[in-house]
Design a protein around this motif. Structure first.
Motif, PDB file in Angstrom:
ATOM      1  N   ASP A   1      -8.986  -0.143  -1.294  1.00 44.32           N
ATOM      2  CA  ASP A   1      -7.663  -0.512  -0.789  1.00 44.32           C
ATOM      3  C   ASP A   1      -7.508  -0.149   0.677  1.00 44.32           C
ATOM      4  OD1 ASP A   1      -7.686   2.221  -1.118  1.00 44.32           O
ATOM      5  OD2 ASP A   1      -5.707   2.359  -2.079  1.00 44.32           O
ATOM      6  N   GLU A   2      -8.373   0.717   1.154  1.00 40.54           N
ATOM      7  CA  GLU A   2      -8.253   1.216   2.531  1.00 40.54           C
ATOM      8  C   GLU A   2      -9.034   0.361   3.519  1.00 40.54           C
ATOM      9  OE1 GLU A   2      -9.572   5.366   3.945  1.00 40.54           O
ATOM     10  OE2 GLU A   2      -7.689   5.710   2.888  1.00 40.54           O
TER      11      GLU A   2
ATOM     12  N   CYS B   1      -8.691  -2.691   4.407  1.00 34.39           N
ATOM     13  CA  CYS B   1      -8.025  -3.813   5.085  1.00 34.39           C
ATOM     14  C   CYS B   1      -8.033  -3.566   6.587  1.00 34.39           C
ATOM     15  CB  CYS B   1      -6.599  -3.990   4.571  1.00 34.39           C
ATOM     16  SG  CYS B   1      -5.511  -2.617   4.957  1.00 34.39           S
TER      17      CYS B   1
ATOM     18  N   TRP C   1      -6.678   4.929  -0.558  1.00 35.14           N
ATOM     19  CA  TRP C   1      -5.463   5.061   0.254  1.00 35.14           C
ATOM     20  C   TRP C   1      -4.284   5.528  -0.593  1.00 35.14           C
ATOM     21  CZ3 TRP C   1      -3.247   5.383   4.842  1.00 35.14           C
ATOM     22  CH2 TRP C   1      -1.874   5.125   4.942  1.00 35.14           C
TER      23      TRP C   1
ATOM     24  N   GLN D   1       2.395   1.838  -3.394  1.00 40.77           N
ATOM     25  CA  GLN D   1       1.323   2.332  -4.260  1.00 40.77           C
ATOM     26  C   GLN D   1       1.102   3.826  -4.035  1.00 40.77           C
ATOM     27  OE1 GLN D   1      -2.185   0.036  -3.519  1.00 40.77           O
ATOM     28  NE2 GLN D   1      -1.450  -1.787  -4.570  1.00 40.77           N
TER      29      GLN D   1
ATOM     30  N   THR E   1     -11.113  -2.458  -7.672  1.00 35.25           N
ATOM     31  CA  THR E   1     -10.670  -1.860  -6.413  1.00 35.25           C
ATOM     32  C   THR E   1     -10.511  -0.358  -6.570  1.00 35.25           C
ATOM     33  OG1 THR E   1      -9.441  -3.883  -5.888  1.00 35.25           O
ATOM     34  CG2 THR E   1      -8.886  -1.910  -4.633  1.00 35.25           C
TER      35      THR E   1
ATOM     36  N   LEU F   1      -8.782   2.973  -5.463  1.00 34.51           N
ATOM     37  CA  LEU F   1      -7.501   3.323  -4.844  1.00 34.51           C
ATOM     38  C   LEU F   1      -7.646   4.630  -4.069  1.00 34.51           C
ATOM     39  CD1 LEU F   1      -4.960   2.402  -7.674  1.00 34.51           C
ATOM     40  CD2 LEU F   1      -5.758   1.015  -5.757  1.00 34.51           C
TER      41      LEU F   1
ATOM     42  N   GLN G   1     -14.410  -2.986  -4.074  1.00 34.35           N
ATOM     43  CA  GLN G   1     -13.453  -3.050  -2.977  1.00 34.35           C
ATOM     44  C   GLN G   1     -12.691  -1.732  -2.844  1.00 34.35           C
ATOM     45  OE1 GLN G   1     -12.454  -7.823  -3.345  1.00 34.35           O
ATOM     46  NE2 GLN G   1     -10.820  -6.328  -3.460  1.00 34.35           N
TER      47      GLN G   1
ATOM     48  N   SER H   1       0.817  -1.217   0.000  1.00 33.24           N
ATOM     49  CA  SER H   1       0.000   0.000   0.000  1.00 33.24           C
ATOM     50  C   SER H   1       0.845   1.260   0.000  1.00 33.24           C
ATOM     51  CB  SER H   1      -0.907   0.003   1.230  1.00 33.24           C
ATOM     52  OG  SER H   1      -1.772  -1.101   1.188  1.00 33.24           O
TER      53      SER H   1
END
Length: 1677
Positions: A500-501, A503, A267, A236, A263, A265, A498, A233
């Motif tokens: 990315d943040e 999780c 984050w 990225q 997904t 993005l 989804q 992350s």
């Protein structure tokens, strides 16, 4: 006729255009095949037309599989209609239905069906790029930051697997060519086999590849998607942040490649901050700066329906680019590698933005707008399309036609609030059908004519763009739907997309930060309430620390009293800090970095940064500086700033406060609560988090905190922490942080909300395979606040502040980047002045970093060539500035810039273009900037590589010491005077310690050589000691001394080189070995003179002895013949009577008194008269009063008034007279002792008296009296005469005793008397005819060999004792004078004996001698160590004797005399066998030589035991007196040094080496301990000279001729002494404790009043005294 399979395939391929056919061939070669099938070779595909390709497909893939392959390839290039048509025509609908469900199943079903195919494609691409392992083991930012061999190379991708790394390196370096995926010329994308190349192999057509083949590659978006999927992350986030700076479109939605859904993005974009000026703020010149994720703005989306003959992405680039600065945000067909078919990037949604600059004439839009771009057809990516319809203000659908199926699909959007617009580029023959469906869609999607833009073939691009921009502008004006990224995230979750943040680690960290953020309402109040320690308390502490070094507010207060008060204030402030409890906010922060997992901590710190930056921006004062309120402005700016560094700073202050409590004994170590804080900070540094080195708000370094954090870091690195330090220096806001971030990848803050304050350091790892080449394990990059900060520029101490910063920065660095903004010549000159001054200071301290001048904002491509003249002018300027700086530092020498820095005008100047290519906010980073910075980076690493060959980089412990030394010196007014170079000191200490051993080895070697020569000469007959032999001796001695002294010089040079001491400083190390070389000639003369004088005595002695023996043996021979002639055989009694009679008569015949006894005192008196006639006027008359020199010498020397010839005005000052009186008494004592030592050394050689000794004494006395310090005592001629009379009178008895001993030893009568027992025994045996072989052998061993062996042991035992002490490793204090001082002081403290302290302080030389003798007595009188040494020496020489005997036994020896001659000859360099004793053995010796030899061999073991037994019976003191080399004197010489004492406190000099240019001591002591008292009060003085030298205190003494003189300028009178300020206030605590402990006793002893000591001194404990001693001498216990 029914069409065949081949016909259908051929018709399908013929429907493809030229470009589509190329893409079809490319995909055909790349796509995965069933097992058992192989790809058609590139060479074959290249040459094939539609017919050939059809045949090849059928022959390779057989029937239906050929159709399946063709359908898949068509789909991959978005030719869905052709794929569907072919599948239906060939009866393979299953193929189409499997991948393309009918419209009734919906786009979502199609998306699911494609997922499996996408995963296969992803796996295939990962394999081609060799990235499979990074799907599980993600790439991190640290992997990209790691410095490896590629850092020194111009890197071009040569194969497909190079492309991800090429992109990453380029984008991290802000290079706009990062998306260029072309491979190196002539390198194919895959390694084709010879079969694939048409079977031609290497000998085939050299030009077999087309342009496309030669540059075979991948689509940039495929590489981007792959890289993002393989990155963690944080990488990225860094990638998108860098892409944003390059104005690249960013991935908003990643396609569902290995996840069920795409997904968002969020984050990855959180780190992006953009600044712009909306038209609403244009007049006020204000601007907005916000996180991109939080900025609300309208979003315009562009999607494609079906195929399209023009590039949608290219169209968007035209929309977003002002006419004067076109930039390709989105990748399109006409870009490099943009024509390569996409493999996995379809379904990717990209986003870009337009930000206005506040210029109505050039801005495209008045407010920011986001533009998204869906890659691929919306039919295949319906979920992404639905997302865009939800978040967008308007959606532009680009299409060429609308089919019935597409109409049905669009109709499902009915009810959407989003505005829909169509951009039509009609497909031939489908215009009417498309318009029909559009009309049907109009009521469904609320379309009007304004919502449809037609792109006719003849339409000019400018006209069409104007219409499109107008349409977008209308949408922005009419539509109020604005959304930020966080709002988009809500929509995404609703659609099942989804994030990315989302999780678990990220959310847990985010929640922790939310708790902290919730408490922050007002930054200033929050900092005052939550971060209490770093506000006024920390600034007050910093001011007190600085004042303790500068003493500017001292006034009339005594220095030590003032310092004691400051220390109390410091302790009071620390106590206040320590009383503070951890606040709730700080506790939450500690939990965040202390209890979360490693990954969660990284998320936590990032969220902290994002949130705090946002809060700080809202609180930042936007006011213009008011010159009258600059301090308040600076305070306001500081108060409004809040970052992670403030929380860590607070931890540091808690830690330092607690540490000081423990140090002061106010807290037990076991009570510590914050001892783990440094470990937490060290963990953050390991993760790449920049750590604060200098607190910019307080302008201070929390040394204890920094020390312990770095110490923890060193431990975590397993001790492998060799670092090379790179720093940057320049004016504020000139891009220093950006420069470092671009070069090395650290994450220094570059927000415009607040510039860097202080200095931050970041650790960059060097790859394991590159560490040896670069010579280091890490690069430590230090970013600093800018010089000439506007908020500080008008403050009085701003120049001083900048000077300190520059000195520290340059001092810490191995490479310094001096950043110059070319557009401002005033600032450039200011930076150069500051930098030159700092480099000058560093040169004087022995540190010379490499300097690189970075000229920024130079946009001319020919800048380097055109600036040749400017570079020459720059050198001229630098030289002038260097001279000016030298004057400021009071350096009296001519100096140029090349003397102070490693600077080459041609190599060390870099011209870098502006960061932005155009005008922000829409300008991308200039490619020229990136490439120039990359060139500088490469150059720096080349310098690092070369640097590693010359020097060894510092590790973290060394870096810590260097920081301490620099900072402690900077806190003082006079940096150069106060600076203590820890590495020079360490090197000096090491070489000094070694030099003690080398000096001793020199003396030992010379002692052994002299002993050997003495032995050789003593074994020579008198007639061989002629002038020729003595001449050779002189030459040989000089060669030997020169050789040995040169060996020391070479060893010191070699050791200095190994310790990487700079050449300029190596002279300091070499210098103290030079006197040995210089003195070698005089030393040679002394040795020769002694040997010649001794040889004269030996010759005289041997001549007398030979005469005596010859006479006595002649008489014995006649007596023996006479006795044998008598008729009656004599008995023993008669024989003895006859022998006694003969002996008495013979001895009486020998002339007695051969050795004349000289009247020594008369000789000396004559020499003294001669000397006084030259030295004094009529002083020789004084001698008339003293008829007998001996009587004068028996009296004690008593000072008289007439001995001082003071000017009458000075006699009025009692204090001045007393000082001269006292110094003169000390002179007499030392000179008397020196002269006595000289005579004692001569007496030990057992030589006869010679006039030269008296002459040398007078020379020694006169030389001392003529020295400058003695001249200042104003002694009279009367004093000088009486002094010489007294000294010579004292030494006369010693000289007479020496002469008497020599005469007694060599008197013929006494000499013969010693031989008498041997002669009478021999006489008796000869008369009786006994076989005396064994007896004579025993006599030889007892009377001849044994004394020689004992002498041999005594000549070497002293040397071996010294060797044993110095080389044992147990007594390092004798190899280092500073360590000796520490050892002594520590032991004195242990016993606290006042009388011992008195001897140590006032009679240091005597103390050292007692100490050494006591140590020797303890070591050797109570152990068997001495017997072991004696046995070793004796065994060595016995072995030599055995070897000589064995050698002789192998040769034919006729007589005993022949044997003895040969035996003595073999050992003539080892043993002095007494010739007189030997003569007795030789007399009439007719024994068998071999038998005699055998007897000697048999007796040897018994003789060895006998000698050792006799040694055992002797006391150690007696043994010492018998040694030719006195070990106590040699060890004394090792540790006593030059004998100089500090002119103020009388502490002994600790400088090492045979000689040195400067005297110094580690710890100075209160002057009262050296008997100094206040003349007015009579109280003992307690001032410390190491404090006085930085205060306003003054002194006066005989040197200043009673005038007051400032301590700061003490070197005017004492240029040989270097008295530096104490490195800390606790350094002298040892002596403060001792003074307080024995204050009254010292006063009584010195006849003074007790000192009125500061209260702080009375609180110092014994443990603290010891701790200060260990700290001062840098002893790690």
């Amino acid at each position: 006729m029914a069409k065949t399979l081949r016909d259908h395939l051929l018709m399908t391929l013929e429907d493809l255009g030229e470009d589509e056919l190329k893409k079809f061939k490319f995909k055909l070669h790349e796509m995965p095949l069933k097992e058992g099938y192989e790809h058609i070779g590139r060479g074959t595909l290249k040459k094939a037309d539609a017919i050939d390709l059809t045949d090849k497909l059928i022959s390779c893939y057989e029937g239906n599989y050929a159709v399946e392959v063709t359908v898949e390839a068509l789909k991959s290039i978005n030719e869905m209609d052709l794929a569907e048509k072919l599948a239906k025509a060939t009866g393979n609908d299953a193929l189409n239905s499997k991948q393309e469900p009918d419209a009734q199943q919906g786009p979502e079903s199609e998306e699911k069906a494609l997922l499996k195919e996408r995963r296969r494609a992803l796996q295939h691409l990962l394999a081609k790029l060799k990235m499979e392992k990074h799907r599980s083991t993600k790439l991190g930012l640290r992997d990209l930051q790691e410095i490896n061999p590629e850092s020194l190379q111009n890197w071009t991708p040569q194969a497909l697997q190079d492309l991800p790394w090429h992109f990453l390196r380029k984008v991290i370096a802000l290079n706009g060519t990062a998306r260029n995926m072309s491979l190196g010329q002539g390198v194919p994308g895959d390694q084709a086999s010879s079969d694939d190349n048409g079977g031609q192999g290497d000998g085939g057509n050299v030009l077999r590849y087309s342009n496309m083949d030669a540059r075979a590659s991948l689509h940039p978006l495929d590489v981007l998607c792959t890289v993002l999927l393989c990155s963690d992350s944080f990488l990225q986030q860094e990638i998108l942040s860098k892409m944003s700076m390059c104005q690249f479109a960013l991935p908003l939605l990643l396609p569902a490649l290995d996840t069920p859904k795409c997904t968002l993005l969020l984050w990855a974009m959180r780190d992006i901050v953009r600044k712009w000026r909306p038209h609403s703020l244009a007049e006020s010149r204000g601007f907005r700066e916000e996180s991109l994720v939080l900025t609300k703005m309208p979003t315009i989306s562009f999607v494609r329906l079906g195929s399209c003959s023009f590039s949608k992405s290219k169209l968007l680039n035209e929309v977003l680019s002002p006419s004067q600065q076109h930039h390709d945000s989105f990748i399109h067909w006409d870009m490099e590698s943009g024509n390569v078919p996409r493999e996995i990037a379809d379904g990717l949604v990209e986003i870009s933005w337009y930000f206005p600059a506040g210029n109505e004439d050039s801005d495209l839009f008045p407010e920011p707008v986001a533009v998204t771009n869906l890659r691929g057809d919306i039919e295949s990516h319906w979920l992404q399309f639905r997302f865009l319809t939800e978040v967008s203000s308007a959606v532009f659908i680009v299409t060429e036609s609308i089919s019935e199926r597409q109409y049905a699909l669009l109709s499902s959007l009915q009810g959407s609030a989003t505005k829909y617009n169509f951009i039509l580029n009609y497909e031939s023959g489908k215009r009417s059908e498309t318009q029909e469906f559009l009309n049907k869609l109009a009521p469904v999607l609320k379309l009007s004519k304004q919502h449809v833009l037609e792109k006719e073939p003849g339409t000019k691009k400018e006209e069409f763009m104007e219409k499109l921009c107008s349409a977008i502008g209308s949408i922005m004006n009419d539509h109020h739907k604005v959304m930020n990224m966080e709002g988009m995230a809500v929509t995404a979750r609703e659609l099942g997309i989804q994030l990315d943040e989302d999780c678990e680690e990220c959310q847990r960290a985010k929640n922790h930060v939310k708790e902290i953020k919730a408490e922050i309402k007002d930054v200033g109040n929050y900092k005052r309430q939550i971060l209490q320690l770093q506000g006024k308390l920390w600034k007050s502490l910093s001011n007190v620390e600085r004042e303790m070094c500068r003493l500017k507010g001292q006034g009339d207060i005594p220095t030590e009293e003032y310092k004691s008060r400051l220390k109390e204030k410091l302790l009071e402030l620390r106590t206040q800090q320590n009383k503070c409890d951890l606040t709730d906010g700080l506790t939450k922060f500690i939990n965040g970095i202390g209890t979360l997992s490693q990954m969660e901590i990284r998320y936590f710190l990032k969220f902290m940064k994002f949130n705090l930056d946002g809060i700080a921006k809202g609180n930042h004062p936007n006011v213009q500086p008011n010159h009258q309120k600059l301090p308040e402005l600076d305070e306001s700016i500081s108060a409004s700033s809040l970052g992670v560094e403030h929380f860590l700073r607070e931890l540091g202050q808690f830690y330092e406060a607690e540490h000081s409590m423990v140090k002061e004994g106010k807290m037990a170590k076991i009570q510590r609560k914050f001892i783990h804080f440094p470990r937490l900070a060290a963990d953050l540094m390991l993760e790449g988090f920049p750590m604060e080195l200098i607190d910019g708000d307080a302008s201070n370094i929390p040394l204890q905190w920094v020390t312990d954090v770095l110490t923890q870091l060193h431990a975590k690195l397993g001790g492998r922490s060799r670092m090379l330090v790179i720093t940057v220096l320049g004016v504020q806001s000139t891009g220093k942080s950006t420069l470092l971030n671009t070069m090395f990848g650290p994450q220094f803050a570059v927000s415009s909300g607040r510039c860097t304050r202080g200095a931050f350091m970041s650790l960059i790892k060097v790859a394991g395979n590159f560490q040896q080449e670069l010579g280091c394990d890490f690069i430590l990059v230090i970013d600093t606040e800018g010089l000439k900060a506007p908020e500080l520029a008008k403050l009085e101490d701003s120049y001083e502040h900048d000077n300190e910063l520059a000195t520290l920065v340059i001092g810490l660095s191995d490479i310094t980047l001096v950043n110059l903004a070319m557009e401002n010549t005033t600032e450039m000159k200011y930076v150069l002045q500051i930098a030159v001054h700092a480099f000058l200071r560093m040169e004087e301290t022995g540190h010379m970093p490499i300097c690189q001048f970075v000229h920024q904002n130079v946009n001319d491509v020919a800048a380097y060539e055109q600036n040749t003249r400017d570079r020459k002018y720059l050198v001229k300027q630098l030289n002038e500035m260097t001279k000016a700086a030298a004057k400021m530092e009071k350096l009296q020498k001519d100096i140029t810039v090349s003397d102070i820095m490693d600077y080459d005008p041609e190599k060390h100047n870099w011209y870098i273009p502006s960061l932005w290519h155009g005008d922000p906010p829409m300008a991308p980073v200039s490619i020229g900037y990136s490439e120039c910075v990359g060139g500088l980076r490469k150059c720096l690493f080349e310098f690092v590589r070369q640097h590693s060959l010359k020097t060894v980089p510092k590790d973290i412990p060394q870096f810590i010491e260097w920081v301490k030394s620099l900072w402690n010196a900077l806190k003082h007014d006079n940096f150069l005077f106060s600076f203590r170079n820890p590495f020079t000191t360490e090197a000096y200490t090491k070489i000094s310690a070694k030099s003690v051993g080398w000096e001793w080895n020199f003396r030992k070697e010379m002692n052994l050589w002299v002993t050997e020569k003495q032995t050789f000469f003593q074994n020579q007959p008198p007639d061989k000691l002629d002038a020729h032999v003595l001449t050779n001796l002189t030459s040989e001695t000089h060669q030997k001394v020169s050789y040995e002294s040169n060996r020391i010089l070479e060893r010191i040079q070699s050791a200095a080189a190994k310790l990487t001491v700079r050449d300029e400083n190596m002279g300091n190390f070499v210098r103290y070995s030079q006197p040995l070389s210089h003195q070698s000639s005089s030393y040679s003369r002394t040795i020769c003179s002694n040997l010649v004088t001794a040889s004269e005595g030996w010759r005289k002695k041997n001549t007398i002895q030979a005469t005596c023996i010859k006479t006595i043996e002649g008489e014995m021979d006649m007596l023996l013949e006479d006795c044998k002639m008598r008729e009656n055989k004599a008995d023993n009694e008669e024989l003895e009577m006859a022998f006694e009679e003969m002996w008495s008569e013979t001895v009486s015949k020998i002339r007695l008194g051969c050795l004349d006894e000289k009247q020594i005192y008369q000789d000396i008196e004559l020499l003294l008269r001669e000397d006084l006639a030259k030295q004094e006027n009529s002083s020789s008359l004084k001698l008339q009063e003293h008829s007998n020199l001996l009587n004068y010498g028996t009296k004690s020397f008593i000072m008289k008034k007439e001995y001082l010839d003071l000017p009458w005005i000075k006699t009025l000052n009692e204090w001045f007279t007393q000082e001269c009186w006292h110094k003169t008494e000390e002179l007499v004592k030392s000179l008397v002792e020196q002269c006595k030592d000289y005579i004692r050394n001569i007496a030990d050689s057992k030589a006869d008296y010679d006039e030269i000794y008296s002459r040398n004494l007078l020379i020694l006395i006169n030389k001392r009296l003529q020295e400058a310090d003695i001249q200042k005592l104003h002694t009279s001629a009367c004093f000088r005469v009486d002094l010489k009379l007294h000294i010579l009178g004292e030494v006369v008895p010693l000289l007479e005793k020496m002469q008497a001993s020599f005469i007694k030893e060599n008197d013929p009568e006494l000499y013969l008397e010693k031989l008498k027992p041997q002669y009478i025994s021999t006489f008796r045996d000869l008369y009786l005819g006994k076989d005396s072989c064994q007896t004579r052998a025993r006599d030889f061993c007892h009377w001849c060999l044994k004394p020689a062996l004992v002498d041999y042991v005594n000549n070497r035992l002293g040397l071996e004792i010294v060797d044993d002490i110095l080389s044992s490793g147990q007594y390092d204090e004798y190899t280092n004078r500073s360590l000796f001082q520490f050892t002594v002081l520590k032991k004195l403290l242990k016993y606290e004996n006042f009388d011992t302290y008195i001897i140590y302080i006032n009679k240091y030389e005597r103390f050292v001698k007692i100490w050494v003798e006591g140590h020797l007595l303890d070591r050797y009188s109570r152990t068997a160590r001495l017997r072991h040494l004696e046995k070793e020496i004796l065994s060595l020489v016995i072995e030599k004797v055995r070897t000589a005997l064995e050698s002789l036994s192998a040769k034919s020896t006729s007589t005993v005399c022949d044997f003895l001659d040969r035996f003595c000859g073999a050992l003539q360099n080892d043993l002095v066998i007494s010739k007189d004793r030997l003569a007795v053995v030789r007399f009439k010796n007719t024994a068998n030589a071999m038998q005699f030899l055998a007897h000697v061999q048999a007796i040897l073991p018994e003789l060895e035991k006998e000698i050792l037994a006799e040694f055992d019976e002797l006391k150690f003191e007696s043994k010492l007196s018998n040694l030719s080399v006195k070990p106590q004197d040699e060890i004394f010489n090792c540790v006593f040094g030059c004998g100089e004492q500090c002119p103020f406190c009388k502490v002994p000099c600790e400088a090492g080496g045979i000689d040195h240019m400067e005297h110094f001591a580690t710890v100075h002591r209160p002057q009262g301990l050296g008997q100094c008292k206040n003349n007015r009060t009579g109280m003992l003085e307690y001032s410390l000279c190491s404090s006085d030298v930085v205060s306003n205190a003054v002194f006066r003494n005989s040197e200043t001729e009673e005038k007051f003189h400032p301590y700061k300028d003490y070197r005017r009178y004492y240029p040989d002494w270097r008295i530096q300020p104490d490195p800390s206030i606790d350094t002298s605590d040892y002596w403060k404790f001792i003074f307080n402990r024995f204050n009254y006793k010292f006063a009584k002893k010195y006849n003074a009043k007790p000192a009125n000591l500061p209260q702080g001194w009375k609180k110092i404990t014994k443990d603290q005294a010891l701790e200060s001693l260990e700290e001062a001498f840098n002893i790690k216990q």
